[in-house]
Design an enzyme around this catalytic site. Structure first.
Site, PDB file in Angstrom:
ATOM      1  N   HIS A 134      -0.617  10.612  -5.875  1.00 32.20           N
ATOM      2  CA  HIS A 134      -0.469   9.949  -4.570  1.00 32.20           C
ATOM      3  C   HIS A 134      -0.842  10.878  -3.424  1.00 32.20           C
ATOM      4  O   HIS A 134      -0.435  10.661  -2.289  1.00 32.20           O
ATOM      5  CB  HIS A 134       0.957   9.432  -4.361  1.00 32.20           C
ATOM      6  CG  HIS A 134       1.427   8.543  -5.473  1.00 32.20           C
ATOM      7  ND1 HIS A 134       0.884   7.318  -5.708  1.00 32.20           N
ATOM      8  CD2 HIS A 134       2.370   8.727  -6.425  1.00 32.20           C
ATOM      9  CE1 HIS A 134       1.480   6.766  -6.741  1.00 32.20           C
ATOM     10  NE2 HIS A 134       2.381   7.599  -7.194  1.00 32.20           N
ATOM     11  N   ARG A 168       0.131  12.768  13.774  1.00 37.30           N
ATOM     12  CA  ARG A 168      -0.258  14.179  13.762  1.00 37.30           C
ATOM     13  C   ARG A 168      -1.708  14.253  13.327  1.00 37.30           C
ATOM     14  O   ARG A 168      -2.294  13.263  12.905  1.00 37.30           O
ATOM     15  CB  ARG A 168       0.606  14.959  12.777  1.00 37.30           C
ATOM     16  CG  ARG A 168       0.536  14.343  11.381  1.00 37.30           C
ATOM     17  CD  ARG A 168       1.163  15.202  10.329  1.00 37.30           C
ATOM     18  NE  ARG A 168       1.426  14.441   9.118  1.00 37.30           N
ATOM     19  CZ  ARG A 168       0.518  14.166   8.190  1.00 37.30           C
ATOM     20  NH1 ARG A 168      -0.734  14.581   8.335  1.00 37.30           N
ATOM     21  NH2 ARG A 168       0.830  13.457   7.126  1.00 37.30           N
ATOM     22  N   LYS A 183       9.570   4.719   7.948  1.00 37.80           N
ATOM     23  CA  LYS A 183       8.460   3.812   7.660  1.00 37.80           C
ATOM     24  C   LYS A 183       8.870   2.355   7.833  1.00 37.80           C
ATOM     25  O   LYS A 183       8.039   1.496   8.124  1.00 37.80           O
ATOM     26  CB  LYS A 183       7.983   4.003   6.220  1.00 37.80           C
ATOM     27  CG  LYS A 183       7.265   5.307   5.974  1.00 37.80           C
ATOM     28  CD  LYS A 183       6.714   5.302   4.561  1.00 37.80           C
ATOM     29  CE  LYS A 183       6.025   6.610   4.250  1.00 37.80           C
ATOM     30  NZ  LYS A 183       5.440   6.598   2.906  1.00 37.80           N
ATOM     31  N   GLU A 193       8.079  -2.705  -1.916  1.00 41.20           N
ATOM     32  CA  GLU A 193       6.801  -3.179  -1.408  1.00 41.20           C
ATOM     33  C   GLU A 193       5.949  -3.603  -2.603  1.00 41.20           C
ATOM     34  O   GLU A 193       6.002  -2.964  -3.657  1.00 41.20           O
ATOM     35  CB  GLU A 193       6.110  -2.040  -0.640  1.00 41.20           C
ATOM     36  CG  GLU A 193       4.946  -2.472   0.229  1.00 41.20           C
ATOM     37  CD  GLU A 193       4.365  -1.274   0.991  1.00 41.20           C
ATOM     38  OE1 GLU A 193       4.712  -1.101   2.170  1.00 41.20           O
ATOM     39  OE2 GLU A 193       3.603  -0.512   0.378  1.00 41.20           O
TER      40      GLU A 193
END
Lengths: 531, 161
Positions: free
Chosen positions: A245, A302, A121, A210
């Site tokens: 999540h 995907r 990521k 983040e």
């Protein structure tokens, strides 16, 4: 446009609803399909749906659906010329894509090289920043985890980002390897915990920081790209309603965006995907902050579980497009037309994920036999399922049983349709997430589009609803007994009258030994389920 | 019929601490019929012997496994259980009526040696014939009833020494 089948035979390297979904696309394209199955799925719907089926091993995914070698072997044995990985399992494994190509099979998805890059990521974050796509404040390199390393530097980063923040796994997904950190003192232990979890789940313990945005929404853009490098956005989805999540409800388009805002979002998504050289079906995920700003989160190369809502709004078959693009064909006219009208959608679609989970106990997975299973139907209703009455729902696999999708001219009509369809959905034998969906479809905050990723935590209070349902359940039983007693002349009350219709069942929820729970807990990324 | 419509049911939700008592009179048939289904489930031998019924009920997607029995029988069973577990071996155990009704047969006489679970007498109540079994092994020291007697809840029937 080329109307011949893109491939002769496509192997579907997956199970459950998505395998059925892909097989359907193959059939419509005129491609034969090959299913693979573990011993647990010998009689599963996806096996019956396919033209050919190959056993690949025992129930445990590590012995079957994750055995790339056996799947490639099955493809060669049955003369397949392409492999569709679906989502999950091997869909994002560069080594699997590589072994498919090495065996002369077309992997329906991005190139192995792109897949290898996408797993990280942080790399996607760097690419986005490079092409000027906004990202959340955070770090670009893996954070030092060991406190003996320079924690000072991480702390400086953290102070710059601000509190609360998220520690996220670079190789992560599905909420695993993620920790919310409220204050400085919690940072060091969170780094260690997230890193260990990421290492266990993905084999890579790299984590980064983040900013955490309170009340943000999860909005993602569906992209399609062909081998010529042409890439278009065909619409966005709002997937803010999540538990642990993980998405549980998705809709398209994202409510409350203007056409201009939508166009801007789609352009950002295309820019990121182009920067990392993506092709085939790709999703770019963004956070929509409460101030209405978009920040790029990650890309998924995907098919997404929730691709169906986009299909219903854009009037496309994304799986067919994936297969066509994988065969080297350019984006179809249908895709180009859909992209042209993507900023001004004229329909609204909602999907709910019906899972074998107990929404009264923190969505803990349950196991058992589906004694009864009746799907809704009628106008604007689509059900993608991989189970049927009699299916033994085990704990080896994802608890997703079916996706219920509705489409209508606008969001209010879609909600009404969802309520109607949910009322028709009947499942017995095991607990499902249906009570949650029934509540959500009637919830005023959801109806007003007040979405955020903590929506479930903030609004879902199952206890009183369940207690009320239990009282009604007891009354229904008493009413039934009273009816029967008064209906049978001289009824003797030994209740043998039920004998003829006694169902053979196994009670759910008590078939899971300690090890199994541990396995599920690891997969679902939780330490414990609420009691 | 009056007796039946006044019947109260005890309904227990399996796997949680939830027991509800419901009178047939309380029922509002329209309530909760939306999105609901009731399915009888197989019973264990013990549930069968106790006259308990087992159902799976789904209401608004919530699934419950419920065990239902007549509330009066449940109370008597509990009292009988308390009585029998209170008596230790060698102590005197009085077997009392768990249900009002009429004695149909008496199977034992003073001096008989009985095993635990052996039939002592049968009582007709609510149009059902109920067997009354020995709560423990011992010697019958007293028999207080004979066939045809009307008995009330709690009447002493047989004493085991």
């Amino acid at each position: 446009m080329d109307q011949s089948p893109p491939f002769k035979r496509v192997l579907v390297a997956n199970r459950g609803e998505i395998a059925v979904r892909i097989i359907r696309a193959c059939r419509e394209l005129g491609c034969e399909s090959v299913a693979v199955y573990s011993d647990a799925d010998r009689a599963a719907p996806h096996v019956r749906a396919a033209d050919h089926a190959v056993r690949i091993g025992p129930p445990a995914p590590g012995d079957s659906y994750l055995r790339g070698d056996r799947i490639v072997g099955a493809a060669l044995e049955t003369g397949a010329d392409a492999v569709h990985p679906g989502y999950g399992f091997l869909s994002e494994r560069a080594d699997f894509a590589e072994s498919c190509e090495a065996a002369g099979l077309v992997f329906v998805g991005p190139s192995p090289h792109t897949l290898a890059g996408l797993g990280d990521k942080l790399a996607a974050r760097r690419s986005a920043a490079r092409v000027g796509v906004p990202i959340l404040p955070g770090t670009f390199e893996p954070a030092p985890v060991d406190p003996r390393d320079s924690l000072d530097a991480v702390m400086a980063d953290a102070e710059r980002i601000g509190w609360p923040l998220l520690v996220k796994a670079a190789a992560g997904g599905g909420g695993r390897g993620m920790r919310r950190v409220e204050r400085a003192a919690e940072l060091a232990p969170a780094l260690v915990a997230a890193s260990q979890e990421a290492k266990a789940a993905f084999g890579d313990g790299s984590v980064y920081l983040e900013r955490f945005v309170e009340g943000g929404r999860h909005v993602e853009v569906q992209l399609l790209g062909d081998v010529t490098g042409n890439i278009v956005a065909v619409g966005e989805r709002d997937c803010s309603v999540q538990r642990r999540h993980q998405k549980i409800v998705e809709e398209a388009p994202a409510p409350g965006l203007t056409a201009e805002k939508r166009r801007h979002l789609h352009a950002l998504a295309v820019a990121v995907a182009a920067a990392v050289g993506l092709r085939n079906a790709v999703t770019a995920e963004f956070l929509l902050t409460p101030d209405g700003e978009f920040a790029f989160l990650e890309v998924n190369a995907r098919l997404q579980v929730e691709h169906g809502v986009t299909e219903l709004v854009a009037d496309l078959d994304l799986v067919q497009e994936q297969i066509s693009v994988a065969a080297g064909r350019p984006l179809s006219h249908a895709v180009v037309a859909a992209a042209a009208r993507a900023a001004e959608p004229s329909r609204h679609a909602i999907e709910v994920r019906v899972g074998a989970e107990d929404p009264g106990r923190g969505f803990a997975p349950v196991a058992g036999i589906l004694a009864e299973w009746r799907e809704p139907g009628g106008p604007g209703v689509r059900v993608d399922s991989g189970v049927e009455a009699g299916t033994d729902v085990g704990t080896e696999y994802d608890p997703l049983l079916a996706k219920l999708l509705v489409v209508a001219p606008d969001r209010d009509a879609a909600l009404a349709r969802l309520r109607r369809a949910l009322g028709e959905f009947h499942v017995a034998g095991i607990q499902t997430t249906l009570p949650f969906h029934l509540w959500l479809a009637e919830d005023a905050a959801f109806a007003h589009g007040q979405l955020s990723t903590d929506f479930v935590e903030r609004h879902w209070e199952p206890a009183t609803r369940r207690t009320r349902a239990r009282e009604v359940a007891a009354q229904l039983v008493a009413a039934r007994l009273a009816d029967r007693d008064s209906a049978v002349p001289g009824g003797r009350g030994d209740h043998r009258g039920e004998g003829g219709r006694v169902a053979s069942d196994r009670p759910a929820g008590d078939r899971l030994d300690g090890d199994r729970w541990g396995e599920i807990a690891r997969r679902e990324g939780v330490d414990r389920w609420p009691s | 019929m009056a007796e039946l419509s006044a019947a109260r049911w005890r309904v227990t939700s399996v796997g949680e601490d939830a027991t509800m008592e419901i009178a047939a009179d309380d029922l509002a048939p329209s309530q909760g019929t939306r999105n609901s289904s009731v399915r009888p489930l197989e019973r264990t031998e013990e549930q069968r012997a106790l006259g308990q019924l087992r159902f799976e009920v789904v209401v608004d997607g919530w699934r419950f496994e419920l065990i239902a029995e007549r509330a009066d029988r449940a109370r008597l069973r509990e009292r009988a259980h308390r009585t029998s577990s209170a008596g230790t071996a060698g102590a005197v155990t009085g077997v009392r009526a768990q249900i009002p009704g009429r004695v149909v047969t008496v199977s034992v006489a003073p001096g008989d040696i009985v095993e635990r679970g052996q039939r002592l007498l049968s009582v007709e109540a609510m149009k059902m014939e109920n067997e009354i079994l020995a709560p423990r092994a011992g010697t019958i020291t007293r028999v207080d009833v004979e066939p045809g007697d009307r008995i009330e809840l709690g009447d002493e029937l047989v004493t085991i020494g």
